[in-house]
Design a protein around this motif. Structure first.
Motif, PDB file in Angstrom:
ATOM      1  N   ARG A   1      -1.842   1.785  52.933  1.00  0.00           N
ATOM      2  CA  ARG A   1      -3.221   2.055  53.330  1.00  0.00           C
ATOM      3  C   ARG A   1      -3.615   3.500  53.023  1.00  0.00           C
ATOM      4  O   ARG A   1      -4.718   3.767  52.549  1.00  0.00           O
ATOM      5  CB  ARG A   1      -3.397   1.763  54.820  1.00  0.00           C
ATOM      6  CG  ARG A   1      -4.844   1.982  55.296  1.00  0.00           C
ATOM      7  CD  ARG A   1      -5.067   1.491  56.708  1.00  0.00           C
ATOM      8  NE  ARG A   1      -4.274   2.251  57.668  1.00  0.00           N
ATOM      9  CZ  ARG A   1      -3.270   1.740  58.378  1.00  0.00           C
ATOM     10  NH1 ARG A   1      -2.925   0.475  58.231  1.00  0.00           N
ATOM     11  NH2 ARG A   1      -2.604   2.486  59.240  1.00  0.00           N
ATOM     12  N   THR A   2      -2.690   4.436  53.272  1.00  0.00           N
ATOM     13  CA  THR A   2      -2.984   5.839  52.983  1.00  0.00           C
ATOM     14  C   THR A   2      -3.185   6.058  51.493  1.00  0.00           C
ATOM     15  O   THR A   2      -4.105   6.776  51.074  1.00  0.00           O
ATOM     16  CB  THR A   2      -1.839   6.731  53.503  1.00  0.00           C
ATOM     17  OG1 THR A   2      -1.691   6.539  54.906  1.00  0.00           O
ATOM     18  CG2 THR A   2      -2.132   8.185  53.222  1.00  0.00           C
ATOM     19  N   ALA A   3      -2.326   5.440  50.662  1.00  0.00           N
ATOM     20  CA  ALA A   3      -2.468   5.598  49.210  1.00  0.00           C
ATOM     21  C   ALA A   3      -3.792   5.007  48.729  1.00  0.00           C
ATOM     22  O   ALA A   3      -4.468   5.593  47.864  1.00  0.00           O
ATOM     23  CB  ALA A   3      -1.292   4.923  48.502  1.00  0.00           C
ATOM     24  N   THR A   4      -4.187   3.866  49.273  1.00  0.00           N
ATOM     25  CA  THR A   4      -5.461   3.258  48.883  1.00  0.00           C
ATOM     26  C   THR A   4      -6.636   4.158  49.254  1.00  0.00           C
ATOM     27  O   THR A   4      -7.555   4.372  48.446  1.00  0.00           O
ATOM     28  CB  THR A   4      -5.622   1.887  49.561  1.00  0.00           C
ATOM     29  OG1 THR A   4      -4.519   1.050  49.197  1.00  0.00           O
ATOM     30  CG2 THR A   4      -6.919   1.226  49.133  1.00  0.00           C
ATOM     31  N   ASP A   5      -6.616   4.696  50.468  1.00  0.00           N
ATOM     32  CA  ASP A   5      -7.694   5.587  50.890  1.00  0.00           C
ATOM     33  C   ASP A   5      -7.726   6.852  50.043  1.00  0.00           C
ATOM     34  O   ASP A   5      -8.804   7.369  49.717  1.00  0.00           O
ATOM     35  CB  ASP A   5      -7.518   5.961  52.370  1.00  0.00           C
ATOM     36  CG  ASP A   5      -7.720   4.770  53.295  1.00  0.00           C
ATOM     37  OD1 ASP A   5      -8.334   3.774  52.850  1.00  0.00           O
ATOM     38  OD2 ASP A   5      -7.255   4.835  54.449  1.00  0.00           O
ATOM     39  N   ASP A   6      -6.554   7.356  49.672  1.00  0.00           N
ATOM     40  CA  ASP A   6      -6.506   8.553  48.829  1.00  0.00           C
ATOM     41  C   ASP A   6      -7.103   8.289  47.456  1.00  0.00           C
ATOM     42  O   ASP A   6      -7.840   9.126  46.908  1.00  0.00           O
ATOM     43  CB  ASP A   6      -5.068   9.043  48.688  1.00  0.00           C
ATOM     44  CG  ASP A   6      -4.557   9.701  49.960  1.00  0.00           C
ATOM     45  OD1 ASP A   6      -5.391  10.028  50.822  1.00  0.00           O
ATOM     46  OD2 ASP A   6      -3.332   9.878  50.095  1.00  0.00           O
ATOM     47  N   LEU A   7      -6.803   7.148  46.872  1.00  0.00           N
ATOM     48  CA  LEU A   7      -7.361   6.817  45.561  1.00  0.00           C
ATOM     49  C   LEU A   7      -8.882   6.671  45.633  1.00  0.00           C
ATOM     50  O   LEU A   7      -9.604   7.092  44.712  1.00  0.00           O
ATOM     51  CB  LEU A   7      -6.721   5.540  45.019  1.00  0.00           C
ATOM     52  CG  LEU A   7      -5.239   5.639  44.652  1.00  0.00           C
ATOM     53  CD1 LEU A   7      -4.700   4.295  44.198  1.00  0.00           C
ATOM     54  CD2 LEU A   7      -5.029   6.692  43.559  1.00  0.00           C
ATOM     55  N   LYS A   8      -9.378   6.101  46.723  1.00  0.00           N
ATOM     56  CA  LYS A   8     -10.827   6.018  46.908  1.00  0.00           C
ATOM     57  C   LYS A   8     -11.427   7.423  47.019  1.00  0.00           C
ATOM     58  O   LYS A   8     -12.503   7.697  46.465  1.00  0.00           O
ATOM     59  CB  LYS A   8     -11.155   5.213  48.158  1.00  0.00           C
ATOM     60  CG  LYS A   8     -10.829   3.730  48.056  1.00  0.00           C
ATOM     61  CD  LYS A   8     -11.160   3.006  49.356  1.00  0.00           C
ATOM     62  CE  LYS A   8     -10.819   1.523  49.276  1.00  0.00           C
ATOM     63  NZ  LYS A   8     -11.103   0.820  50.561  1.00  0.00           N
ATOM     64  N   GLY A   9     -10.716   8.296  47.708  1.00  0.00           N
ATOM     65  CA  GLY A   9     -11.196   9.670  47.815  1.00  0.00           C
ATOM     66  C   GLY A   9     -11.193  10.388  46.483  1.00  0.00           C
ATOM     67  O   GLY A   9     -12.116  11.158  46.176  1.00  0.00           O
ATOM     68  N   VAL A  10     -10.161  10.160  45.666  1.00  0.00           N
ATOM     69  CA  VAL A  10     -10.118  10.775  44.327  1.00  0.00           C
ATOM     70  C   VAL A  10     -11.316  10.326  43.495  1.00  0.00           C
ATOM     71  O   VAL A  10     -11.960  11.129  42.812  1.00  0.00           O
ATOM     72  CB  VAL A  10      -8.792  10.421  43.627  1.00  0.00           C
ATOM     73  CG1 VAL A  10      -8.838  10.832  42.158  1.00  0.00           C
ATOM     74  CG2 VAL A  10      -7.619  11.102  44.328  1.00  0.00           C
ATOM     75  N   TRP A  11     -11.624   9.034  43.550  1.00  0.00           N
ATOM     76  CA  TRP A  11     -12.775   8.511  42.806  1.00  0.00           C
ATOM     77  C   TRP A  11     -14.083   9.131  43.305  1.00  0.00           C
ATOM     78  O   TRP A  11     -14.924   9.541  42.512  1.00  0.00           O
ATOM     79  CB  TRP A  11     -12.817   6.999  42.927  1.00  0.00           C
ATOM     80  CG  TRP A  11     -14.108   6.390  42.439  1.00  0.00           C
ATOM     81  CD1 TRP A  11     -15.147   5.931  43.184  1.00  0.00           C
ATOM     82  CD2 TRP A  11     -14.505   6.223  41.077  1.00  0.00           C
ATOM     83  NE1 TRP A  11     -16.162   5.468  42.395  1.00  0.00           N
ATOM     84  CE2 TRP A  11     -15.796   5.644  41.083  1.00  0.00           C
ATOM     85  CE3 TRP A  11     -13.906   6.500  39.855  1.00  0.00           C
ATOM     86  CZ2 TRP A  11     -16.489   5.349  39.920  1.00  0.00           C
ATOM     87  CZ3 TRP A  11     -14.595   6.188  38.690  1.00  0.00           C
ATOM     88  CH2 TRP A  11     -15.869   5.627  38.727  1.00  0.00           C
TER      89      TRP A  11
END
Length: 485
Positions: free
Chosen positions: A239-249
């Motif tokens: 979940r943290t990795a998914t949220d981080d990727l959304k933040g990068v985008w």
């Protein structure tokens, strides 16, 4: 992204201002959620370390993110037992929300945070905050990926950490080495300006803060750390990795569209040697040349491919004109963004119009070369045409760069300086005070843990003093046995 606030330019980088009697120099925040088991030994160990090794006044703030176990009771006991320990209770979860709230309300000149498990060896704490106290740097981060770091953790976390930082480098051009190490510090005056621009309230908060700080030209100090993985960590990796990727985008899109007001923060201090008026040294020339050469090389390949395609159904002059027109539009757009750093849509039409004038000059050079070749050789081979076009394009490229730099994308800093000189200046704000401060909400003072409840995004703006801070060392020791795990 947050753009509702109006952060001002940062004050000149200098030694920290004076603090009132009893005001801590360092405020270390420990965000926690359901950590009743680890909270007491970790806070006691941190307090003991700071008491022995840190030469100035400090405070430890426990930021409780809506815990549902016995964490609030443990925090209350610690605040009652240990001097310099206090706590905040937030009714919403989110590490970023906790850091934003406590940092905004703190009056300490240097703000830091670390994870409750204290995976990072505490001997790195003083090297972390020393450059901020001296005024040399604006932010400081612990790095587990530095060559001098000594890290003990499993292959899964090692792979995720390195992959995440590679993504940051490839997508956001980040140059810092470790974004997610829970061991960071920031100057309070810098935090006041940057925090309103950070949108994330979770684990991506500090990554977003670092990216914006780096893009704004702030100085980030990295400290190699000794780090031991916590096998009982409650972080949900997927979940943290998914949220981080959304933040990068989200951050990448905001940077690409120019929707962030980073121009208000870029080069804020006035003490950067690159900002000085040095004769006969054009500013940014080397970087612009590199960017222009890269864009020019790609544009030439694109042009040759277009020419070869158009040549299948059109004459050489028509194919050349069409290929040059399409590639010139792409070349102007790429140079506008990558070489000369112009962001946003403002002036884009004018720049393309001026680029077409430059294109006309290039068209005259290449068309003239083709005409001369046809007049001399009758029906030259296709390879000969390409060789002549490459030579003509090299000459046109040099002229294009000069026209782009001097006419299409002139030095905006010089233009702004001339415009500023022509306008009467308003009174200068006192040293250490932002020229255009953002609008904080009323200050929420620190109180004891059981009675302090605040909402996220409440901020404070305690005034700075102009006098030099006089700091008296109280503990001469500077060593710590560290964690023997």
């Amino acid at each position: 992204m947050r753009t509702d606030s109006s952060p001002g330019t940062l004050p000149a980088r200098e030694h920290l201002p004076a603090t009132d009697a009893g005001t801590p120099v360092l405020d270390v925040v420990i965000p926690v959620y359901n950590e009743e088991k680890d909270l007491r030994p970790c806070v006691r160990r941190l307090h003991e370390h700071l008491t022995r090794t840190f030469p100035y006044a400090f405070r430890i703030t426990i930021a409780d993110n809506a815990s549902t176990d016995g964490t609030p009771l443990v925090a209350a006991r610690l605040a009652a037992e240990l001097p310099g320990v206090t706590g905040f209770r937030l009714e919403q979860k989110g590490r970023g929300r906790a850091l934003r709230t406590v940092w905004s309300a703190s009056e300490a000149p240097v703000l830091a945070y670390m994870d409750v498990d204290l995976s990072t060896d505490l001997n790195a704490l003083l090297p972390l905050v020393a450059p901020l106290i001296s005024g040399h740097s604006d932010l400081a981060i612990g790095s587990r990926l530095a060559r001098a770091s000594r890290v003990v953790r499993g292959p899964k976390r090692e792979f995720i950490s390195r992959a995440y930082n590679l993504i940051l480098r490839g997508s956001l051009q980040a140059r810092f080495s470790d974004a997610q190490c829970g061991f960071k510090a920031i100057r309070r005056d810098v935090a006041q300006v940057l925090l309103p621009l950070v949108e994330d309230t979770g684990w991506f908060f500090d990554t977003e803060l670092l990216v914006l700080a780096e893009r704004a030209g702030l100085r980030i100090h990295e400290v190699p750390v000794d780090w031991v993985d916590d096998p009982d960590s409650t972080v949900h990796l997927v979940r943290t990795a998914t949220d981080d990727l959304k933040g990068v985008w989200r951050v990448g899109r905001a940077l690409a569209t120019g929707s962030l007001p980073l121009d208000r923060l870029t080069r804020p201090f006035g003490d950067d040697p690159r900002d000085r008026d040095i004769q006969d040294v054009p500013r940014g020339l080397a970087r612009q040349l590199v960017g222009f050469c890269v864009v020019g090389g790609l544009s030439t390949l694109f042009y040759l491919l277009l020419y070869s395609g158009f040549r299948q159904f059109a004459g050489s002059q028509t194919a050349n004109a069409l290929a040059l027109l399409v590639s010139a539009v792409a070349n102007t757009a790429a140079n506008r963004r990558l070489t000369f750093g112009v962001r946003g849509r403002g002036g884009a039409v004018r720049h393309q119009a001026q680029g077409l004038v430059v294109f006309a000059i290039g068209l005259a050079l290449t068309s003239g070369s083709l005409a001369a070749l046809n007049a001399a050789g009758g029906s030259p081979a296709h390879s000969t045409e390409l060789a002549v076009l490459i030579a003509a394009n090299l000459a046109a490229t040099v002229l294009r760069f000069l026209l782009f730099r001097a006419w299409v994308f002139p030095d905006r800093g010089a233009e702004q300086g001339a415009a500023t000189a022509a306008v009467p200046q308003a009174p200068v704000a006192p040293a250490g005070v932002p020229a255009v401060p953002y609008r904080p909400v009323p200050h929420q003072p620190y109180t004891s843990y059981p009675t302090t409840q605040i909402r996220a995004d409440e901020a404070a703006d305690a005034g700075w003093r102009d006098a030099t801070m006089r700091l008296q060392p109280v503990h001469p020791h500077d060593t710590d046995p560290g964690d023997l795990r």
